[in-house]
Design a protein around this motif. Structure first.
Motif, PDB file in Angstrom:
ATOM      1  N   GLY A   1       0.795  -1.221   0.000  1.00 36.31           N
ATOM      2  CA  GLY A   1       0.000   0.000   0.000  1.00 36.31           C
ATOM      3  C   GLY A   1       0.826   1.269   0.000  1.00 36.31           C
ATOM      4  O   GLY A   1       0.342   2.349   0.352  1.00 36.31           O
ATOM      5  N   ILE A   2       2.101   1.167  -0.406  1.00 33.62           N
ATOM      6  CA  ILE A   2       2.967   2.355  -0.445  1.00 33.62           C
ATOM      7  C   ILE A   2       2.706   3.159  -1.712  1.00 33.62           C
ATOM      8  O   ILE A   2       2.722   4.388  -1.694  1.00 33.62           O
ATOM      9  N   VAL A   3       2.501   2.478  -2.821  1.00 31.08           N
ATOM     10  CA  VAL A   3       2.208   3.153  -4.089  1.00 31.08           C
ATOM     11  C   VAL A   3       0.988   2.497  -4.723  1.00 31.08           C
ATOM     12  O   VAL A   3       0.635   1.356  -4.396  1.00 31.08           O
ATOM     13  N   SER A   4       0.374   3.221  -5.636  1.00 30.70           N
ATOM     14  CA  SER A   4      -0.803   2.680  -6.316  1.00 30.70           C
ATOM     15  C   SER A   4      -0.382   1.967  -7.596  1.00 30.70           C
ATOM     16  O   SER A   4       0.662   2.285  -8.186  1.00 30.70           O
ATOM     17  N   PRO A   5      -1.200   1.016  -8.077  1.00 27.48           N
ATOM     18  CA  PRO A   5      -0.842   0.310  -9.323  1.00 27.48           C
ATOM     19  C   PRO A   5      -0.724   1.261 -10.524  1.00 27.48           C
ATOM     20  O   PRO A   5       0.112   1.036 -11.405  1.00 27.48           O
ATOM     21  N   VAL A   6      -1.548   2.319 -10.557  1.00 27.08           N
ATOM     22  CA  VAL A   6      -1.491   3.245 -11.693  1.00 27.08           C
ATOM     23  C   VAL A   6      -0.130   3.949 -11.726  1.00 27.08           C
ATOM     24  O   VAL A   6       0.463   4.128 -12.802  1.00 27.08           O
ATOM     25  N   THR A   7       0.370   4.325 -10.565  1.00 27.96           N
ATOM     26  CA  THR A   7       1.698   4.978 -10.518  1.00 27.96           C
ATOM     27  C   THR A   7       2.780   4.027 -11.025  1.00 27.96           C
ATOM     28  O   THR A   7       3.693   4.446 -11.754  1.00 27.96           O
ATOM     29  N   VAL A   8       2.683   2.759 -10.655  1.00 27.32           N
ATOM     30  CA  VAL A   8       3.672   1.780 -11.131  1.00 27.32           C
ATOM     31  C   VAL A   8       3.617   1.682 -12.651  1.00 27.32           C
ATOM     32  O   VAL A   8       4.654   1.627 -13.324  1.00 27.32           O
ATOM     33  N   ILE A   9       2.399   1.695 -13.206  1.00 26.43           N
ATOM     34  CA  ILE A   9       2.263   1.612 -14.672  1.00 26.43           C
ATOM     35  C   ILE A   9       2.882   2.834 -15.337  1.00 26.43           C
ATOM     36  O   ILE A   9       3.624   2.717 -16.324  1.00 26.43           O
ATOM     37  N   VAL A  10       2.627   4.034 -14.781  1.00 25.43           N
ATOM     38  CA  VAL A  10       3.170   5.271 -15.368  1.00 25.43           C
ATOM     39  C   VAL A  10       4.695   5.264 -15.321  1.00 25.43           C
ATOM     40  O   VAL A  10       5.377   5.580 -16.317  1.00 25.43           O
ATOM     41  N   VAL A  11       5.254   4.885 -14.171  1.00 31.41           N
ATOM     42  CA  VAL A  11       6.720   4.878 -14.029  1.00 31.41           C
ATOM     43  C   VAL A  11       7.349   3.824 -14.941  1.00 31.41           C
ATOM     44  O   VAL A  11       8.395   4.068 -15.571  1.00 31.41           O
ATOM     45  N   ALA A  12       6.715   2.659 -15.041  1.00 32.72           N
ATOM     46  CA  ALA A  12       7.259   1.604 -15.915  1.00 32.72           C
ATOM     47  C   ALA A  12       7.227   2.040 -17.378  1.00 32.72           C
ATOM     48  O   ALA A  12       8.196   1.827 -18.126  1.00 32.72           O
ATOM     49  N   LEU A  13       6.126   2.673 -17.781  1.00 29.34           N
ATOM     50  CA  LEU A  13       6.031   3.167 -19.166  1.00 29.34           C
ATOM     51  C   LEU A  13       7.109   4.210 -19.449  1.00 29.34           C
ATOM     52  O   LEU A  13       7.746   4.210 -20.515  1.00 29.34           O
ATOM     53  N   THR A  14       7.352   5.063 -18.472  1.00 28.31           N
ATOM     54  CA  THR A  14       8.392   6.092 -18.617  1.00 28.31           C
ATOM     55  C   THR A  14       9.781   5.468 -18.757  1.00 28.31           C
ATOM     56  O   THR A  14      10.575   5.874 -19.600  1.00 28.31           O
TER      57      THR A  14
END
Length: 537
Positions: A428-441
């Motif tokens: 619960g430290i980060v949201s799945p959407v943030t992980v997707i954005v960072v991975a795409l970047t």
């Protein structure tokens, strides 16, 4: 009172004035700081003005040998061998550096012809020494500093009694890496050979690109304490003489003890040291250098490094790959255009995500907004901290993967990213959407063909994220404006960095965002002002 209230409704809030002042003052301050350091850089140093007077050899053999040995001190790898030869027992001596020379050449091609093969009743004059020694390269030199340099480059120096010059004999034993495929610029299709650390090998690779009598190499000696050879190369009849002269002046102005790598040269000759963007292109690929030379650019090769430099550089060069020209033009154009999209994603995606989620939720489609909000439930950090945690983790993993051995580095990069991302979401430290954005970047930044432009975009991404978190979409727009102003003002050896977009060059757009068929690209880039504008062949 009603009038005052009415006027107040039309006036912006106080923070808008603060933003405006910052917007005006930041570029002004940066310009002043940059101008101060640039001005300081252009001042000639006292050392450059005080040129040393060279020392020369005398007719006394012993004095000459003592002077050379005195310069080298008590180093045991500097060997002096004195002997006599001929009818008059002419005194002679050779000096060389052990380990840098091929002793077989010294024994067979220098000592044997003079001590064994030469008849005792013959006393050859010094002018005939060249004919007695079967060595491919022999030159005469009387400057002591040049002789010292020659010994340290693996050449043997022959001194004779009663003459005030020495023979410099090529006996170097080059120990270097074999020519291999460049690790930093892998290609699916194209030549599998790259530069190595030997200057002669690298020049040979350029010569082997094709027979060209107009290919020029100009050699410079750089480094006060550790002297090295640097070569600039260009095609006479194509390259603009003003650019060549500009490169020469900048190379000659380098005043430094040591140049371990071409990155030192790059930093010393670029026009704006405070810009995040590389203004000189570095490459390990000979085919990229040859292509640049045929466009009218100049290449710089330093001894001891496999990375050659290409100038002038424009931003589109960092998003192009030699492979674009080896595949059919439609496929090459598509891949190239994808790289431009990837560069935009690498810089702006996290910033836009932060600004939309933090300030402009109304601009997000309702279903997507609900999905993002539900995914962020229970996350204790603001969106900026959440994104920074993931971005910094990815950067650390990337650096760890680079420093480890290749098989382990790839494993650490993949496994580390999966484990940390999944564990962070589960905790619960980060949201799945943030992980997707960072991975795409991260994936987008990997797709760029040049490592140095990827670093620049990574730094810009963090600046954009901070501005987006503090000013919202306004901050992203201000960042984009400053970003564009800086690129428009930036130049590389007098050539606009954003060309052919700014200034607009219609003909050069045939090889910009997409690549036209080779048959349609009949002219060289106009912005380089080549002597011969028409491509031949």
């Amino acid at each position: 009172m009603h009038i005052i209230e009415f006027i107040k409704n039309f006036l912006p809030e106080a923070n808008i004035y603060v933003y405006t002042i910052i917007t005006l003052l930041v570029p002004l301050a940066m310009s002043k700081i940059s101008g101060y350091f640039q001005g300081d850089k252009e001042k000639p140093s006292n050392d450059q003005q005080d040129k040393e007077i060279p020392a020369f050899l005398s007719n006394d053999l012993s004095a000459n040998v003592d002077e050379i040995n005195k310069n080298f001190g008590t180093n045991k790898d500097i060997i002096t061998r004195e002997f006599t030869f001929g009818k008059e027992q002419t005194r002679a001596a050779i000096i060389f550096a052990k380990g840098l020379v091929d002793t077989t050449i010294i024994n067979s091609n220098i000592l044997e012809p003079l001590l064994v093969n030469l008849p005792h009743h013959v006393d050859p004059p010094p002018i005939q020494i060249r004919n007695l020694l079967p060595i491919s390269e022999i030159s005469e030199e009387n400057r002591i500093d040049v002789i010292n340099t020659s010994v340290l480059r693996g050449q043997t120096v022959l001194f004779l009694q009663d003459i005030d010059y020495a023979f410099v004999l090529k006996t170097s034993n080059a120990i270097g890496r074999n020519l291999e495929e460049p690790v930093s610029e892998l290609q699916v299709r194209g030549p599998r050979i790259g530069f190595n650390e030997n200057l002669i090998d690298n020049i040979t690779l350029l010569r082997k690109a094709g027979v060209n009598t107009e290919l020029r190499f100009i050699t410079f000696q750089l480094g006060k304490r550790f002297n090295k050879e640097l070569v600039i190369t260009y095609v006479e009849g194509i390259a603009n003489p003003e650019i060549i002269e500009n490169v020469k002046q900048k190379i000659e102005s380098i005043d430094i003890d040591n140049l371990p790598e071409s990155g030192y040269v790059e930093e010393l000759i670029e026009e704006n040291n405070f810009s995040l963007f590389p203004q000189v292109q570095s490459t390990e690929r000979p085919d990229r250098v040859v292509a640049a030379l045929t466009e009218g650019r100049v290449a710089i090769i330093l001894d001891g490094t496999p990375f050659a430099l290409i100038v002038p550089a424009t931003i589109n060069m960092f998003l192009q790959s030699p492979e674009d020209y080896y595949e059919r033009w439609i496929a090459g154009s598509l891949v190239r255009f994808l790289r431009y999209v990837a560069a935009f994603i690498a810089v702006f995606t996290p910033a836009l995500y932060i600004s939309f989620v933090s300030f402009h939720q109304g601009l997000i489609p309702t279903k997507l907004a609900i999905s993002i909000i539900s995914s962020r439930e229970g996350v204790p950090f603001p969106i900026l901290i959440e994104a920074l945690l993931m971005e910094v983790s990815i950067e650390i993993l990337r650096e760890a993967g680079l420093r480890l051995p290749k098989p382990i580095g790839q494993t650490i990069g993949i496994v580390g990213g999966l484990v940390i991302g999944d564990a962070a979401v589960q905790a619960g430290i980060v949201s799945p959407v943030t992980v997707i954005v960072v991975a795409l970047t991260a994936i987008s930044s990997f797709s760029l063909p040049q490592y140095n432009i990827s670093i620049s975009l990574r730094i810009l991404r963090f600046i954009a994220m901070i501005l987006a978190a503090t000013l919202g979409l306004y901050g992203v727009i201000v960042f984009f404006i400053f970003f564009s102003i800086h690129l428009v003002r930036l130049k590389s050896f007098g050539v606009p960095y954003l060309s052919p977009a700014v200034p607009y060059q219609t003909n050069d757009w045939k090889d910009f965002l997409i690549r036209f068929p080779i048959s349609a690209m009949k002219k060289r880039p106009k912005i380089l002002k080549p002597t011969d504008t028409i491509r031949k062949g």
